[in-house]
Design a protein around this motif. Structure first.
Motif, PDB file in Angstrom:
ATOM      1  N   LYS A 125      35.783  38.799  48.109  1.00 11.83           N
ATOM      2  CA  LYS A 125      36.837  39.445  47.321  1.00 11.83           C
ATOM      3  C   LYS A 125      36.995  38.759  45.956  1.00 11.83           C
ATOM      4  CE  LYS A 125      40.422  41.377  49.350  1.00 11.83           C
ATOM      5  NZ  LYS A 125      40.141  42.766  49.088  1.00 11.83           N
ATOM      6  N   SER A 126      36.837  37.437  45.927  1.00  4.28           N
ATOM      7  CA  SER A 126      36.930  36.710  44.663  1.00  4.28           C
ATOM      8  C   SER A 126      35.769  37.069  43.743  1.00  4.28           C
ATOM      9  CB  SER A 126      36.948  35.209  44.930  1.00  4.28           C
ATOM     10  OG  SER A 126      36.910  34.503  43.722  1.00  4.28           O
ATOM     11  N   GLU A 127      34.567  37.097  44.296  1.00  2.00           N
ATOM     12  CA  GLU A 127      33.398  37.431  43.483  1.00  2.00           C
ATOM     13  C   GLU A 127      33.453  38.864  42.974  1.00  2.00           C
ATOM     14  OE1 GLU A 127      30.183  36.350  46.093  1.00  2.00           O
ATOM     15  OE2 GLU A 127      30.311  34.235  45.548  1.00  2.00           O
ATOM     16  N   LYS A 128      34.141  39.743  43.708  1.00  2.00           N
ATOM     17  CA  LYS A 128      34.310  41.132  43.266  1.00  2.00           C
ATOM     18  C   LYS A 128      35.531  41.265  42.337  1.00  2.00           C
ATOM     19  CE  LYS A 128      33.955  44.347  46.209  1.00  2.00           C
ATOM     20  NZ  LYS A 128      33.697  45.461  47.010  1.00  2.00           N
ATOM     21  N   ASP A 129      36.139  40.123  41.995  1.00  2.00           N
ATOM     22  CA  ASP A 129      37.323  40.065  41.132  1.00  2.00           C
ATOM     23  C   ASP A 129      38.505  40.819  41.741  1.00  2.00           C
ATOM     24  OD1 ASP A 129      38.506  38.934  38.875  1.00  2.00           O
ATOM     25  OD2 ASP A 129      38.264  40.780  37.720  1.00  2.00           O
ATOM     26  N   ARG A 132      42.557  38.523  41.894  1.00  6.52           N
ATOM     27  CA  ARG A 132      43.293  38.165  40.690  1.00  6.52           C
ATOM     28  C   ARG A 132      44.686  38.780  40.805  1.00  6.52           C
ATOM     29  NH1 ARG A 132      41.432  35.966  36.469  1.00  6.52           N
ATOM     30  NH2 ARG A 132      39.276  36.450  36.993  1.00  6.52           N
ATOM     31  N   ASN A 133      45.704  37.929  40.796  1.00  9.32           N
ATOM     32  CA  ASN A 133      47.093  38.367  40.971  1.00  9.32           C
ATOM     33  C   ASN A 133      47.237  39.222  42.231  1.00  9.32           C
ATOM     34  OD1 ASN A 133      47.984  37.070  38.579  1.00  9.32           O
ATOM     35  ND2 ASN A 133      47.206  38.783  37.383  1.00  9.32           N
ATOM     36  N   HIS A 134      46.619  38.751  43.290  1.00 11.83           N
ATOM     37  CA  HIS A 134      46.616  39.436  44.581  1.00 11.83           C
ATOM     38  C   HIS A 134      47.875  39.056  45.365  1.00 11.83           C
ATOM     39  CE1 HIS A 134      44.915  41.180  48.219  1.00 11.83           C
ATOM     40  NE2 HIS A 134      45.201  40.056  48.854  1.00 11.83           N
ATOM     41  N   GLU A 135      48.691  40.048  45.663  1.00 12.50           N
ATOM     42  CA  GLU A 135      49.909  39.786  46.433  1.00 12.50           C
ATOM     43  C   GLU A 135      49.546  39.656  47.904  1.00 12.50           C
ATOM     44  OE1 GLU A 135      52.997  42.617  45.597  1.00 12.50           O
ATOM     45  OE2 GLU A 135      52.712  42.410  43.433  1.00 12.50           O
ATOM     46  N   LEU A 150      48.301  35.365  44.509  1.00 10.10           N
ATOM     47  CA  LEU A 150      47.138  34.483  44.516  1.00 10.10           C
ATOM     48  C   LEU A 150      46.073  34.961  43.538  1.00 10.10           C
ATOM     49  CD1 LEU A 150      45.344  32.237  45.812  1.00 10.10           C
ATOM     50  CD2 LEU A 150      44.664  33.946  47.513  1.00 10.10           C
ATOM     51  N   THR A 151      45.537  34.008  42.803  1.00  8.42           N
ATOM     52  CA  THR A 151      44.325  34.251  42.030  1.00  8.42           C
ATOM     53  C   THR A 151      43.311  33.225  42.507  1.00  8.42           C
ATOM     54  OG1 THR A 151      45.479  35.126  40.104  1.00  8.42           O
ATOM     55  CG2 THR A 151      43.276  34.255  39.734  1.00  8.42           C
ATOM     56  N   LEU A 152      42.192  33.727  43.005  1.00 13.04           N
ATOM     57  CA  LEU A 152      41.108  32.865  43.471  1.00 13.04           C
ATOM     58  C   LEU A 152      39.906  33.129  42.577  1.00 13.04           C
ATOM     59  CD1 LEU A 152      40.392  30.811  45.705  1.00 13.04           C
ATOM     60  CD2 LEU A 152      39.502  32.723  47.039  1.00 13.04           C
ATOM     61  N   THR A 153      39.533  32.122  41.811  1.00 11.96           N
ATOM     62  CA  THR A 153      38.493  32.269  40.794  1.00 11.96           C
ATOM     63  C   THR A 153      37.256  31.458  41.158  1.00 11.96           C
ATOM     64  OG1 THR A 153      40.246  32.450  39.148  1.00 11.96           O
ATOM     65  CG2 THR A 153      38.033  31.992  38.326  1.00 11.96           C
ATOM     66  N   THR A 163      29.751  26.780  42.546  1.00  7.98           N
ATOM     67  CA  THR A 163      29.996  25.449  43.107  1.00  7.98           C
ATOM     68  C   THR A 163      31.288  25.379  43.887  1.00  7.98           C
ATOM     69  OG1 THR A 163      31.072  24.676  41.070  1.00  7.98           O
ATOM     70  CG2 THR A 163      28.685  24.291  41.282  1.00  7.98           C
ATOM     71  N   GLY A 164      32.184  26.366  43.700  1.00 10.40           N
ATOM     72  CA  GLY A 164      33.451  26.339  44.412  1.00 10.40           C
ATOM     73  C   GLY A 164      34.390  27.404  43.907  1.00 10.40           C
ATOM     74  N   PHE A 165      35.677  27.229  44.262  1.00  8.56           N
ATOM     75  CA  PHE A 165      36.705  28.189  43.891  1.00  8.56           C
ATOM     76  C   PHE A 165      37.964  27.456  43.474  1.00  8.56           C
ATOM     77  CE2 PHE A 165      33.869  30.314  46.773  1.00  8.56           C
ATOM     78  CZ  PHE A 165      33.687  31.550  46.188  1.00  8.56           C
ATOM     79  N   PHE A 166      38.712  28.075  42.582  1.00  6.77           N
ATOM     80  CA  PHE A 166      39.985  27.545  42.094  1.00  6.77           C
ATOM     81  C   PHE A 166      41.062  28.514  42.504  1.00  6.77           C
ATOM     82  CE2 PHE A 166      42.977  27.195  38.364  1.00  6.77           C
ATOM     83  CZ  PHE A 166      43.483  25.951  38.699  1.00  6.77           C
ATOM     84  N   GLY A 167      42.002  28.038  43.300  1.00  9.93           N
ATOM     85  CA  GLY A 167      43.093  28.886  43.765  1.00  9.93           C
ATOM     86  C   GLY A 167      44.403  28.530  43.095  1.00  9.93           C
TER      87      GLY A 167
END
Length: 168
Positions: A125-129, A132-135, A150-153, A163-167
Motif C-alpha cells: 500500500k505504501s509503494e502504491k502511495d 499517505r494521510n491514511h485514516e 498515517l503516512t508510510l513513506t 531500504t525501509g519505511f518512515f511512518g
C-alpha cells in the motif's frame, strides 16, 4: 664503489622525499576527514534532537518492516517503550486484525497480489502511495483504540533501492 654509494644516496633521498610528500598528503586528507566528521556529527545531533522532540509519532523500519527507530511521542501514544519495539516488532502490531485482513483481501482479490507476510500489506500500500494521510485505527499496548492519520513513506538509498519505511 663511489658510484654505487652516490646512487644509493640519491635513491634514499628520493624515497624520503616521496614518503614525506605522501605523509603530508595523508595529514591533509585526515584533517579534511576530521572536519567532515565533525560537521556530520553536528548534523546527526540536530536530526536526532528534531526526531526525538517533534510532537508527533514517528518510526522508521528496515525493508522487512522491523522498527529501527521509535520516538518518545510514539511511546506516549502507543504505550510501548522503545526497548519493547525496536528490532523486535513491525508496525503491524498497531493495526487491528480485521483491518489488515480487509486490506489483504482487497490486494489479493482486486490487484492479484499474493501476500505471505502481514507487513507486505503495508509495504504494498505504501509503494502504491495509498498510505499517505491514511485514516486508520491504532491499537495501543493497553488495547485502547485510537484514530490516527498515517503516512508510510518508502525510504530508498541513493541507487533507488528500498531500504525501509518512515511512518508518521
Amino acid at each position: 664503489y663511489e658510484k654505487v654509494k652516490s646512487e644509493s644516496i640519491q635513491i634514499k633521498t628520493s624515497l624520503e622525499e616521496t614518503i614525506n610528500n605522501r605523509n603530508l598528503e595523508l595529514t591533509r586528507t585526515l584533517e579534511v576527514l576530521e572536519h567532515l566528521n565533525e560537521k556530520l556529527q553536528i548534523s546527526l545531533n540536530q536530526q536526532k534532537a528534531i526526531l526525538e522532540n517533534v510532537p508527533m509519532m514517528l518510526y522508521v523500519t528496515n525493508k522487512d518492516g522491523i522498527i529501527k527507530f521509535f520516538n518518545p511521542e510514539a511511546e506516549r501514544i502507543t504505550g510501548y517503550q522503545s526497548v519493547e519495539i525496536i528490532n523486535k516488532m513491525t508496525p503491524v502490531i498497531f493495526h487491528q486484525e480485521k483491518d489488515l485482513q480487509f486490506c489483504k483481501d482487497q490486494l489479493e482479490n482486486d490487484c492479484g497480489y499474493n501476500i505471505s507476510e502481514v507487513f507486505d500489506i503495508l509495504r504494498i500500500k505504501s509503494e502504491k502511495d495509498e498510505m499517505r494521510n491514511h485514516e486508520c485505527v491504532y491499537k495501543t499496548k493497553s488495547g485502547e483504540l485510537i484514530d490516527v492519520v498515517l503516512t508510510l513513506t518508502p525510504i530508498n538509498n541513493v541507487s533507488g533501492v528500498l531500504t525501509g519505511f518512515f511512518g508518521v
